[in-house]
Design a protein around this motif. Structure first.
Motif, PDB file in Angstrom:
ATOM      1  N   ARG A   1       0.816  -1.217   0.000  1.00  0.00           N
ATOM      2  CA  ARG A   1       0.000   0.000   0.000  1.00  0.00           C
ATOM      3  C   ARG A   1       0.850   1.267   0.000  1.00  0.00           C
ATOM      4  O   ARG A   1       0.596   2.196  -0.758  1.00  0.00           O
TER       5      ARG A   1
ATOM      6  N   TYR B   1      -8.062  -4.526  -0.124  1.00  0.00           N
ATOM      7  CA  TYR B   1      -7.331  -3.864  -1.203  1.00  0.00           C
ATOM      8  C   TYR B   1      -8.057  -3.959  -2.541  1.00  0.00           C
ATOM      9  O   TYR B   1      -8.090  -2.990  -3.320  1.00  0.00           O
TER      10      TYR B   1
ATOM     11  N   THR C   1      -6.689   6.487   0.645  1.00  0.00           N
ATOM     12  CA  THR C   1      -6.103   5.394  -0.129  1.00  0.00           C
ATOM     13  C   THR C   1      -5.162   5.885  -1.225  1.00  0.00           C
ATOM     14  O   THR C   1      -4.101   5.308  -1.457  1.00  0.00           O
TER      15      THR C   1
END
Length: 241
Positions: free
Chosen positions: A123, A186, A211
């Motif tokens: 991420r 995700y 995000t």
């Protein structure tokens, strides 16, 4: 008055005082290593408190889904414990759940450690502009989370709350469930976050989606500096008038 005091004394003698079993961890008296490991085994409660603080003050959807994953992992552990019904190594009168397979502590910390590692290496593509500092930061996160998970796992065996197999199965379940939950978050949940934050209830609760921001800490730092600088200039301008 004397009889009333006597009744009060009798009633107090009949009261059975019990500790808060959810946080009580026993260790051999005088065992320094045991005391240290008993303190380490409380890590899940510290992690849970940290989650609540982050959710209250940051309102980030990814943090909320991460915390939800830990709760679902604990629910899975509770169900499996009562299906398998395997006893702990020694029987304790003061204990939250009498069954030990799989270890909930091991499952919790390995879920947390695994998810954090996935989050950092998948991420967070850019944590810092300096590649050396970025690599060092990732290493420190990896080292600290794995060390915590290993020490908590060892503590459950050393303090005889679980057998080796109970801890290993708990760790394996934590790893597998964290892998599933990160992939689900995700690939499935994260694409829905922009739509979720646009809901009226989300705006009311000040929920946000970070995000698409590669480095949230740097983003918040730079934007806070800009806002403070702008307000300082405005304040100076008002005073000069």
């Amino acid at each position: 008055m004397a009889s009333d005091d006597g009744n009060t004394a009798i009633n107090n003698d009949q009261v059975e005082w019990v500790p808060l079993t959810l946080t009580l961890v026993e260790y051999p008296k005088g065992d320094i290593i045991g005391k240290f490991l008993a303190l380490i085994s409380l890590a899940p409660f510290g992690i849970g408190s940290g989650f609540i603080a982050l959710i209250l003050f940051r309102r980030d959807l990814h943090t909320i889904t991460f915390f939800l994953g830990t709760l679902l992992s604990e629910l899975l552990n509770y169900i499996l414990k009562h299906i398998i019904c395997e006893a702990r190594p020694i029987r304790r009168d003061i204990i939250y759940v009498e069954y030990g397979m799989p270890s909930s502590h091991a499952q919790y910390v390995w879920f947390f450690a695994t998810y954090v590692i996935y989050f950092v290496y998948i991420r967070l593509q850019h944590m810092n502009n300096n590649t050396i500092i970025q690599s060092l930061s990732k290493f420190l996160i990896l080292f600290s989370t794995l060390s915590m998970a290993i020490l908590v796992s060892i503590s459950r065996i050393y303090l005889e709350y679980h057998t080796v197999s109970q801890v290993l199965y708990g760790a394996l379940l934590g790893f597998l469930f964290a892998t599933f939950w990160f992939a689900f978050t995700y690939l499935v949940l994260a694409p829905l976050f922009p739509q979720i934050v646009s809901w009226s209830i989300s705006e009311l609760l000040l929920l946000r989606d970070t995000t698409l921001i590669p480095n949230v800490l740097w983003f918040e730092y730079t934007n806070t500096r800009k806002e403070v600088h702008a307000r300082s200039r405005k304040l100076v301008s008002m005073k000069s008038q």
